[in-house]
Write a protein that holds these residues in place. Structure first.
Motif, PDB file in Angstrom:
ATOM      1  N   LEU A 101       0.531  -0.807   0.093  1.00 30.22           N
ATOM      2  CA  LEU A 101      -0.255  -0.590   0.412  1.00 30.22           C
ATOM      3  C   LEU A 101       1.360   1.206  -0.047  1.00 30.22           C
ATOM      4  N   VAL A 102       0.363   2.673   0.053  1.00 27.20           N
ATOM      5  CA  VAL A 102       0.722   4.084  -0.081  1.00 27.20           C
ATOM      6  C   VAL A 102       0.868   4.015   0.998  1.00 27.20           C
ATOM      7  N   TYR A 103       2.025   4.456   1.302  1.00 33.80           N
ATOM      8  CA  TYR A 103       1.463   5.390   3.307  1.00 33.80           C
ATOM      9  C   TYR A 103       2.644   6.657   3.363  1.00 33.80           C
ATOM     10  N   GLY A 104       1.768   7.642   3.301  1.00 35.01           N
ATOM     11  CA  GLY A 104       2.875   8.658   2.905  1.00 35.01           C
ATOM     12  C   GLY A 104       3.543   8.960   1.757  1.00 35.01           C
ATOM     13  N   THR A 105       4.560  10.395   1.442  1.00 38.80           N
ATOM     14  CA  THR A 105       5.535  10.575   0.615  1.00 38.80           C
ATOM     15  C   THR A 105       6.869   9.887   0.978  1.00 38.80           C
ATOM     16  N   LYS A 106       7.917   9.791   0.072  1.00 38.17           N
ATOM     17  CA  LYS A 106       9.584   9.513  -0.184  1.00 38.17           C
ATOM     18  C   LYS A 106       9.720  10.810   0.496  1.00 38.17           C
ATOM     19  N   GLY A 107       9.178  11.708   0.683  1.00 38.34           N
ATOM     20  CA  GLY A 107       9.711  12.805   1.319  1.00 38.34           C
ATOM     21  C   GLY A 107       8.781  14.082   1.514  1.00 38.34           C
ATOM     22  N   ILE A 108       9.532  15.506   1.963  1.00 38.38           N
ATOM     23  CA  ILE A 108       8.333  16.294   1.821  1.00 38.38           C
ATOM     24  C   ILE A 108       8.477  17.390   0.481  1.00 38.38           C
ATOM     25  N   PHE A 109       7.376  17.321  -0.343  1.00 38.04           N
ATOM     26  CA  PHE A 109       7.254  18.351  -1.141  1.00 38.04           C
ATOM     27  C   PHE A 109       6.344  19.563  -1.297  1.00 38.04           C
ATOM     28  N   THR A 110       6.827  20.187  -2.318  1.00 34.16           N
ATOM     29  CA  THR A 110       5.700  21.559  -2.273  1.00 34.16           C
ATOM     30  C   THR A 110       4.787  21.338  -2.865  1.00 34.16           C
ATOM     31  N   PRO A 111       4.007  22.289  -3.115  1.00 33.41           N
ATOM     32  CA  PRO A 111       2.303  22.011  -3.239  1.00 33.41           C
ATOM     33  C   PRO A 111       3.176  22.006  -4.956  1.00 33.41           C
ATOM     34  N   SER A 112       3.441  23.028  -5.413  1.00 31.91           N
ATOM     35  CA  SER A 112       4.012  23.022  -6.437  1.00 31.91           C
ATOM     36  C   SER A 112       4.475  21.909  -7.135  1.00 31.91           C
ATOM     37  N   GLU A 113       5.505  21.147  -6.369  1.00 37.67           N
ATOM     38  CA  GLU A 113       6.396  20.172  -6.991  1.00 37.67           C
ATOM     39  C   GLU A 113       4.647  19.259  -6.599  1.00 37.67           C
ATOM     40  N   ILE A 114       3.961  18.109  -6.150  1.00 41.35           N
ATOM     41  CA  ILE A 114       3.210  17.579  -6.287  1.00 41.35           C
ATOM     42  C   ILE A 114       2.614  17.843  -7.255  1.00 41.35           C
ATOM     43  N   ARG A 115       1.840  19.116  -7.683  1.00 43.24           N
ATOM     44  CA  ARG A 115       0.900  19.478  -8.909  1.00 43.24           C
ATOM     45  C   ARG A 115       1.354  19.269 -10.304  1.00 43.24           C
ATOM     46  N   LYS A 116       3.057  19.106 -10.127  1.00 47.87           N
ATOM     47  CA  LYS A 116       3.960  18.750 -11.613  1.00 47.87           C
ATOM     48  C   LYS A 116       4.096  17.776 -11.743  1.00 47.87           C
ATOM     49  N   ALA A 117       3.857  17.162 -10.775  1.00 52.77           N
ATOM     50  CA  ALA A 117       4.400  15.499 -10.666  1.00 52.77           C
ATOM     51  C   ALA A 117       3.199  14.624 -11.056  1.00 52.77           C
ATOM     52  N   VAL A 118       1.789  15.184 -10.617  1.00 58.43           N
ATOM     53  CA  VAL A 118       0.226  14.397 -10.963  1.00 58.43           C
ATOM     54  C   VAL A 118       0.453  14.879 -12.141  1.00 58.43           C
ATOM     55  N   LYS A 119       0.382  16.119 -12.682  1.00 58.93           N
ATOM     56  CA  LYS A 119       0.392  16.326 -14.781  1.00 58.93           C
ATOM     57  C   LYS A 119       1.820  15.649 -15.651  1.00 58.93           C
ATOM     58  N   ASP A 120       2.673  15.373 -14.885  1.00 58.95           N
ATOM     59  CA  ASP A 120       3.798  14.771 -16.243  1.00 58.95           C
ATOM     60  C   ASP A 120       3.361  13.392 -15.720  1.00 58.95           C
ATOM     61  N   GLY A 121       3.036  12.437 -14.981  1.00 57.28           N
ATOM     62  CA  GLY A 121       2.518  11.684 -14.754  1.00 57.28           C
ATOM     63  C   GLY A 121       4.144  10.759 -13.574  1.00 57.28           C
ATOM     64  N   THR A 122       4.542  11.591 -13.281  1.00 57.50           N
ATOM     65  CA  THR A 122       5.623  11.304 -12.317  1.00 57.50           C
ATOM     66  C   THR A 122       5.078  11.065 -10.911  1.00 57.50           C
ATOM     67  N   PHE A 123       3.964  11.169 -10.380  1.00 55.83           N
ATOM     68  CA  PHE A 123       3.604  11.031  -8.973  1.00 55.83           C
ATOM     69  C   PHE A 123       4.452  10.216  -8.405  1.00 55.83           C
TER      70      PHE A 123
END
Length: 267
Positions: free
Chosen positions: A87-109
């Motif tokens: 399962l997914v439990y958190g993220t591998k680090g702390i990401f800014t909203p802009s970093e998450i937004r970009k990763a989601v849109k790029d398909g790299t999240f």
């Protein structure tokens, strides 16, 4: 003591059984009548054949602001797990909203997510604001605040609505707790769980003595495994794996059988 029919819903990833709920999205009218009002928790069993969306829930303040509803703190007790289930439990680090937004849109999240392998008997606490997702091949007992507010952050290419901006607004950086075998007791401000096992007989007395009872004073007992009989005030119920008993405040129950129970109380 009472048993109620669960409310079942089929999902693209599996199914949910709402075992105890007075929430409008899964209302057990009989439970509402018996406890006399709003029960503050939802108790579910979730079974998955595919991974759920990556999601996050708001806390009370943000849920009130956005949805006029409760927040959603929850926990998972793993009942069954296929080999290598994760399962997914958190993220591998702390990401800014802009970093998450970009990763989601790029398909790299997916590369940002923290994946954890789990097995039967493991336990996870998921506070509001924590990014999470159940993987395939799992059956879990979920205890949560009585809320159905979920913000999808990422959905593995499935064509379902995302709630990206709201999700980004409610994400909180959390220190990931170790995932492992349930230690027998857990408590947070909204609910508590306790492991109870016996192989012959057991007398259980519900909390609530000395105060005017309210819906939050009811105890839920989930049968993890085994079967037996519960007797209270001359009335008996047969109980078995997968069922839930709702117990009145201060009620005393005598159990007979070989049973593994999880006691669930409101905070």
């Amino acid at each position: 003591m009472y048993k109620f029919n669960p409310i079942e819903s089929t999902k693209v990833w599996g199914r949910e059984l709402w075992l105890a709920s007075t929430h409008r999205d899964g209302l057990q009218k009989e439970l509402l009548d018996v406890v006399g009002g709003d029960y503050p928790l939802i108790v579910k069993v979730i079974e998955t054949h595919d991974i759920l969306s990556v999601q996050v829930h708001p806390d009370n303040a943000m849920a009130s602001l956005y949805e006029h509803d409760r927040g959603k703190y929850e926990c998972w007790y793993v009942l069954e797990a296929e080999p290598d289930a994760k399962l997914v439990y958190g993220t591998k680090g702390i990401f800014t909203p802009s970093e998450i937004r970009k990763a989601v849109k790029d398909g790299t999240f997916e590369e940002c997510l923290n994946y954890v392998n789990v097995k039967a008997g493991d336990f996870l606490y998921i506070p509001a604001g924590c990014v999470h997702a159940l993987g395939a091949g799992l059956k879990v007992l979920e205890v949560q605040q009585s809320s159905n507010v979920t913000y999808r952050l990422y959905d593995w290419g499935r064509d379902r609505e995302l709630h990206l901006e709201k999700a980004l607004a409610v994400i909180k950086p959390h220190t990931i707790r170790p995932v492992g075998k349930f230690l027998g007791v857990f408590s947070c401000p909204y609910f508590s769980l306790e492991d109870i096992s016996f192989d012959d007989s057991y007398e259980f007395e519900a909390d609530g003595a000395g105060r005017v009872p309210s819906p939050k004073d009811w105890t839920a007992l989930y049968v993890v495994s085994g079967s037996g009989k519960a007797t209270s005030e001359g009335s008996s119920l047969e109980i078995k794996e997968g069922e839930l008993l709702m117990v009145r405040p201060s009620e005393t129950i005598t159990f007979e059988g070989d049973l593994h129970l999880i006691k669930i109380m409101c905070g």
